[in-house]
Design a protein around this motif. Sequence first.
Motif, PDB file in Angstrom:
ATOM      1  N   GLN A 164     -16.186  -1.772 -28.410  1.00 28.79           N
ATOM      2  CA  GLN A 164     -17.363  -0.988 -28.888  1.00 28.79           C
ATOM      3  C   GLN A 164     -17.255   0.058 -30.163  1.00 28.79           C
ATOM      4  N   LEU A 165     -16.047   0.602 -30.139  1.00 24.51           N
ATOM      5  CA  LEU A 165     -16.069   1.001 -31.491  1.00 24.51           C
ATOM      6  C   LEU A 165     -16.819   0.412 -32.702  1.00 24.51           C
ATOM      7  N   ASP A 166     -15.507  -0.492 -32.485  1.00 22.54           N
ATOM      8  CA  ASP A 166     -15.921  -1.672 -34.137  1.00 22.54           C
ATOM      9  C   ASP A 166     -18.085  -1.968 -33.871  1.00 22.54           C
ATOM     10  N   ALA A 167     -18.037  -2.760 -32.632  1.00 20.10           N
ATOM     11  CA  ALA A 167     -19.998  -2.576 -32.952  1.00 20.10           C
ATOM     12  C   ALA A 167     -20.488  -1.115 -32.941  1.00 20.10           C
ATOM     13  N   TRP A 168     -20.054   0.074 -32.749  1.00 18.93           N
ATOM     14  CA  TRP A 168     -21.094   0.878 -32.917  1.00 18.93           C
ATOM     15  C   TRP A 168     -20.789   1.396 -34.151  1.00 18.93           C
ATOM     16  N   CYS A 169     -19.688   0.655 -35.335  1.00 18.98           N
ATOM     17  CA  CYS A 169     -19.308   1.116 -36.283  1.00 18.98           C
ATOM     18  C   CYS A 169     -20.492  -0.093 -37.726  1.00 18.98           C
ATOM     19  N   LYS A 170     -20.921  -0.871 -36.813  1.00 19.76           N
ATOM     20  CA  LYS A 170     -20.912  -2.786 -37.630  1.00 19.76           C
ATOM     21  C   LYS A 170     -23.028  -1.995 -37.298  1.00 19.76           C
ATOM     22  N   ARG A 171     -23.015  -1.254 -35.648  1.00 21.20           N
ATOM     23  CA  ARG A 171     -24.422  -0.933 -36.241  1.00 21.20           C
ATOM     24  C   ARG A 171     -25.212   0.140 -37.362  1.00 21.20           C
ATOM     25  N   ASN A 172     -23.928   1.189 -37.419  1.00 27.69           N
ATOM     26  CA  ASN A 172     -24.526   2.570 -38.167  1.00 27.69           C
ATOM     27  C   ASN A 172     -24.019   2.235 -39.902  1.00 27.69           C
ATOM     28  N   GLN A 173     -23.620   0.579 -40.170  1.00 27.08           N
ATOM     29  CA  GLN A 173     -22.490   0.055 -41.110  1.00 27.08           C
ATOM     30  C   GLN A 173     -21.867   1.474 -42.235  1.00 27.08           C
ATOM     31  N   ILE A 174     -20.425   1.664 -40.906  1.00 25.02           N
ATOM     32  CA  ILE A 174     -19.507   2.409 -41.232  1.00 25.02           C
ATOM     33  C   ILE A 174     -18.145   1.291 -41.582  1.00 25.02           C
ATOM     34  N   THR A 175     -17.485   1.808 -42.804  1.00 20.78           N
ATOM     35  CA  THR A 175     -16.600   0.639 -43.044  1.00 20.78           C
ATOM     36  C   THR A 175     -15.392   1.264 -42.128  1.00 20.78           C
ATOM     37  N   LEU A 176     -14.940   0.121 -41.046  1.00 20.32           N
ATOM     38  CA  LEU A 176     -13.747   0.697 -40.182  1.00 20.32           C
ATOM     39  C   LEU A 176     -12.537  -0.080 -40.308  1.00 20.32           C
ATOM     40  N   VAL A 177     -11.671   1.023 -41.201  1.00 21.08           N
ATOM     41  CA  VAL A 177     -10.326   1.029 -41.542  1.00 21.08           C
ATOM     42  C   VAL A 177      -9.241   1.204 -40.497  1.00 21.08           C
ATOM     43  N   PHE A 178      -8.644   0.358 -40.559  1.00 23.45           N
ATOM     44  CA  PHE A 178      -7.089   0.906 -40.165  1.00 23.45           C
ATOM     45  C   PHE A 178      -5.582   0.120 -40.719  1.00 23.45           C
ATOM     46  N   ILE A 179      -4.473   1.551 -40.205  1.00 19.54           N
ATOM     47  CA  ILE A 179      -3.811   1.288 -41.032  1.00 19.54           C
ATOM     48  C   ILE A 179      -2.804   0.914 -40.528  1.00 19.54           C
ATOM     49  N   GLN A 180      -1.747   0.294 -40.844  1.00 15.12           N
ATOM     50  CA  GLN A 180      -0.660  -0.550 -40.895  1.00 15.12           C
ATOM     51  C   GLN A 180      -0.264  -0.473 -39.508  1.00 15.12           C
ATOM     52  N   PRO A 181       0.889  -0.150 -38.494  1.00 12.81           N
ATOM     53  CA  PRO A 181       1.326  -0.032 -37.314  1.00 12.81           C
ATOM     54  C   PRO A 181       2.596   0.452 -38.402  1.00 12.81           C
ATOM     55  N   GLY A 182       2.831   1.745 -37.824  1.00 16.75           N
ATOM     56  CA  GLY A 182       4.528   2.345 -37.766  1.00 16.75           C
ATOM     57  C   GLY A 182       4.234   2.586 -39.825  1.00 16.75           C
ATOM     58  N   LYS A 183       2.941   2.717 -40.147  1.00 17.90           N
ATOM     59  CA  LYS A 183       2.721   3.724 -41.401  1.00 17.90           C
ATOM     60  C   LYS A 183       2.159   4.949 -41.032  1.00 17.90           C
ATOM     61  N   PRO A 184       2.447   5.775 -40.214  1.00 14.75           N
ATOM     62  CA  PRO A 184       1.385   6.964 -40.210  1.00 14.75           C
ATOM     63  C   PRO A 184       0.712   7.822 -40.858  1.00 14.75           C
ATOM     64  N   MET A 185       1.519   7.594 -41.995  1.00 19.97           N
ATOM     65  CA  MET A 185       1.487   8.786 -43.580  1.00 19.97           C
ATOM     66  C   MET A 185      -0.283   7.742 -44.384  1.00 19.97           C
ATOM     67  N   GLN A 186      -0.248   6.644 -43.978  1.00 23.21           N
ATOM     68  CA  GLN A 186      -1.221   6.404 -44.969  1.00 23.21           C
ATOM     69  C   GLN A 186      -2.716   6.964 -44.160  1.00 23.21           C
ATOM     70  N   ASN A 187      -2.538   6.985 -43.125  1.00 23.69           N
ATOM     71  CA  ASN A 187      -3.474   8.205 -42.553  1.00 23.69           C
ATOM     72  C   ASN A 187      -3.086  10.345 -42.728  1.00 23.69           C
ATOM     73  N   GLY A 188      -2.615  10.145 -44.199  1.00 20.87           N
ATOM     74  CA  GLY A 188      -1.676  11.377 -44.468  1.00 20.87           C
ATOM     75  C   GLY A 188      -2.670  12.906 -43.463  1.00 20.87           C
ATOM     76  N   TYR A 189      -4.058  12.605 -44.196  1.00 19.29           N
ATOM     77  CA  TYR A 189      -4.662  14.007 -44.390  1.00 19.29           C
ATOM     78  C   TYR A 189      -4.581  14.273 -42.258  1.00 19.29           C
ATOM     79  N   ILE A 190      -4.794  13.211 -41.633  1.00 19.04           N
ATOM     80  CA  ILE A 190      -4.900  14.001 -40.445  1.00 19.04           C
ATOM     81  C   ILE A 190      -3.845  13.648 -39.709  1.00 19.04           C
ATOM     82  N   GLU A 191      -2.667  12.798 -40.479  1.00 17.78           N
ATOM     83  CA  GLU A 191      -0.981  13.453 -40.345  1.00 17.78           C
ATOM     84  C   GLU A 191      -0.532  15.192 -39.805  1.00 17.78           C
ATOM     85  N   ARG A 192      -1.640  15.759 -41.241  1.00 14.71           N
ATOM     86  CA  ARG A 192      -0.880  17.331 -41.670  1.00 14.71           C
ATOM     87  C   ARG A 192      -1.479  18.066 -40.624  1.00 14.71           C
TER      88      ARG A 192
END
Length: 254
Positions: A164-192
């Motif tokens: 559902q989220l993947d399809a919604w992002c494609k409809r809205n021309q948004i790139t969905l980027v996934f961090i690597q499993p077990g690497k939360p600091m690749q999403n450091g801003y929201i982890e903070r």
Amino acid sequence: MVQMARSTQQYRPRLKDDTAVIEALESTVQKHPSIGFWQCHYRLRLDGHLWNHKRVYRVYTGLQLNIRRRSKKRLPARVKQALFQPEALNQVWSLDFMSDALWDGRKYRLLNIIDDFNREILHIESDLSLPAARVIRSLELLKATRGLPQMIRVDNGPEFISYQLDAWCKRNQITLVFIQPGKPMQNGYIERLNGSVRRELLNAYVFNTLTEVRSKVSEWVEDYNLNRPHKALGYASPIVFREQQKQMTENLKS
């Protein structure tokens, strides 16, 4: 006394070396965890291993591969990416979940959404359950008031890897980027941000109802966006920094 032939007295059964069979079976089952014995056997034959099926089955059961096992869903490979520093609003949003419990023991969840550019909390959704449909609903609400980002960065939670989220992002021309499993600091801003929410909200208060959670979250978010200085923003708050950037842009145009 019974007479025995010398060859009989010296007989020792030859132990079969099943190392090759074991390695081939384990490799096949690792690649195809849901298949049964006969599929394994014929795959081995196609690979050129012409062992007798009785021998293969003996090793197969000895390894307990005949016992049904639940296999984890495997994620596609995630490419390591450095934490991208946006240069404008609505370039990158980050999303993440948190969870805690009410006083009566019921679990509830928070969905945090921020704009990475100015660390502004765009929305915190709270409820007992937050499936993919609720993630999309939150993004649709922001679409009406804020617009949408070019990119959304998330971890590999089931709500984020959903169709559902993947399809919604494609409809809205948004790139969905996934961090690597077990690497939360690749999403450091929201982890903070999650750390601040945990310390200043979830660990600081006892909530009896979701209404109390939502009320306190709304109050905290308003203070955070208006008054929380950030070193990376020149010690400005998210909203002050946003207004500063807008003013700079207008000055460049004039």
